[in-house]
Design a protein around this motif. Structure first.
Motif, PDB file in Angstrom:
ATOM      1  N   PRO A  29      -7.444  23.354 -16.623  1.00 45.30           N
ATOM      2  CA  PRO A  29      -7.101  23.260 -15.201  1.00 45.30           C
ATOM      3  C   PRO A  29      -6.121  24.347 -14.802  1.00 45.30           C
ATOM      4  O   PRO A  29      -5.320  24.814 -15.610  1.00 45.30           O
ATOM      5  CB  PRO A  29      -6.471  21.876 -15.080  1.00 45.30           C
ATOM      6  N   ASN A  30      -6.190  24.747 -13.528  1.00 43.73           N
ATOM      7  CA  ASN A  30      -5.261  25.748 -12.995  1.00 43.73           C
ATOM      8  C   ASN A  30      -3.970  25.042 -12.605  1.00 43.73           C
ATOM      9  O   ASN A  30      -3.937  24.258 -11.672  1.00 43.73           O
ATOM     10  CB  ASN A  30      -5.858  26.453 -11.777  1.00 43.73           C
ATOM     11  N   VAL A  31      -2.908  25.344 -13.315  1.00 46.55           N
ATOM     12  CA  VAL A  31      -1.610  24.737 -13.043  1.00 46.55           C
ATOM     13  C   VAL A  31      -0.827  25.681 -12.145  1.00 46.55           C
ATOM     14  O   VAL A  31      -0.693  26.860 -12.454  1.00 46.55           O
ATOM     15  CB  VAL A  31      -0.851  24.482 -14.357  1.00 46.55           C
ATOM     16  N   PRO A  32      -0.319  25.192 -11.002  1.00 45.59           N
ATOM     17  CA  PRO A  32       0.444  26.088 -10.132  1.00 45.59           C
ATOM     18  C   PRO A  32       1.743  26.511 -10.809  1.00 45.59           C
ATOM     19  O   PRO A  32       2.299  25.774 -11.618  1.00 45.59           O
ATOM     20  CB  PRO A  32       0.730  25.235  -8.883  1.00 45.59           C
ATOM     21  N   PRO A  33       2.219  27.707 -10.496  1.00 46.70           N
ATOM     22  CA  PRO A  33       3.462  28.162 -11.131  1.00 46.70           C
ATOM     23  C   PRO A  33       4.652  27.316 -10.679  1.00 46.70           C
ATOM     24  O   PRO A  33       4.651  26.730  -9.601  1.00 46.70           O
ATOM     25  CB  PRO A  33       3.607  29.609 -10.658  1.00 46.70           C
ATOM     26  N   ALA A  34       5.662  27.267 -11.518  1.00 51.48           N
ATOM     27  CA  ALA A  34       6.867  26.498 -11.202  1.00 51.48           C
ATOM     28  C   ALA A  34       7.606  27.175 -10.051  1.00 51.48           C
ATOM     29  O   ALA A  34       7.608  28.399  -9.925  1.00 51.48           O
ATOM     30  CB  ALA A  34       7.770  26.430 -12.423  1.00 51.48           C
ATOM     31  N   PRO A  35       8.211  26.386  -9.166  1.00 51.38           N
ATOM     32  CA  PRO A  35       8.961  26.999  -8.058  1.00 51.38           C
ATOM     33  C   PRO A  35      10.165  27.770  -8.578  1.00 51.38           C
ATOM     34  O   PRO A  35      10.737  27.447  -9.615  1.00 51.38           O
ATOM     35  CB  PRO A  35       9.394  25.813  -7.203  1.00 51.38           C
ATOM     36  N   THR A  36      10.540  28.800  -7.828  1.00 46.09           N
ATOM     37  CA  THR A  36      11.672  29.614  -8.242  1.00 46.09           C
ATOM     38  C   THR A  36      12.979  28.880  -7.960  1.00 46.09           C
ATOM     39  O   THR A  36      13.065  28.046  -7.063  1.00 46.09           O
ATOM     40  CB  THR A  36      11.683  30.952  -7.490  1.00 46.09           C
ATOM     41  N   ALA A  37      13.988  29.196  -8.722  1.00 50.08           N
ATOM     42  CA  ALA A  37      15.295  28.574  -8.548  1.00 50.08           C
ATOM     43  C   ALA A  37      15.952  29.109  -7.272  1.00 50.08           C
ATOM     44  O   ALA A  37      15.755  30.269  -6.904  1.00 50.08           O
ATOM     45  CB  ALA A  37      16.176  28.880  -9.753  1.00 50.08           C
ATOM     46  N   PRO A  38      16.730  28.292  -6.582  1.00 41.41           N
ATOM     47  CA  PRO A  38      17.392  28.781  -5.365  1.00 41.41           C
ATOM     48  C   PRO A  38      18.423  29.849  -5.704  1.00 41.41           C
ATOM     49  O   PRO A  38      19.066  29.813  -6.748  1.00 41.41           O
ATOM     50  CB  PRO A  38      18.056  27.538  -4.786  1.00 41.41           C
ATOM     51  N   THR A  39      18.568  30.812  -4.783  1.00 39.72           N
ATOM     52  CA  THR A  39      19.507  31.900  -5.030  1.00 39.72           C
ATOM     53  C   THR A  39      20.929  31.501  -4.661  1.00 39.72           C
ATOM     54  O   THR A  39      21.882  32.030  -5.210  1.00 39.72           O
ATOM     55  CB  THR A  39      19.112  33.143  -4.227  1.00 39.72           C
ATOM     56  N   GLU A  40      21.073  30.573  -3.704  1.00 39.13           N
ATOM     57  CA  GLU A  40      22.410  30.128  -3.285  1.00 39.13           C
ATOM     58  C   GLU A  40      22.582  28.665  -3.676  1.00 39.13           C
ATOM     59  O   GLU A  40      21.636  27.888  -3.596  1.00 39.13           O
ATOM     60  CB  GLU A  40      22.569  30.271  -1.774  1.00 39.13           C
TER      61      GLU A  40
END
Length: 67
Positions: A29-40
């Motif tokens: 299955p195509n797993v969506p990439p993990a969300p990026t960490a917040p910069t602030e």
């Protein structure tokens, strides 16, 4: 004794062929990439989303509502 071995071999071959009822080709299955960490960092002491303040209900002593 030989008949038991033949039956066991036949059952051992049939179990993988049954395949638990899954149809169609097997695929990863195509797993969506993990969300990026917040910069602030998240601000401390503030509510998000901000809550709205509610006013007190209108009192009966309001002269504008007199008939």
């Amino acid at each position: 004794m030989i008949a038991i071995l033949y039956r066991t071999l036949g059952i051992a071959i049939l179990i993988p062929l049954i395949g638990c009822g899954v149809r169609g080709p097997l695929y990863m299955p195509n797993v969506p990439p993990a969300p990026t960490a917040p910069t602030e960092p998240e601000p401390k002491g503030k509510l998000y989303p901000p809550q709205t303040t509610t006013t007190a209900p209108a009192s009966n002593n309001n002269p504008s509502s007199a008939n």
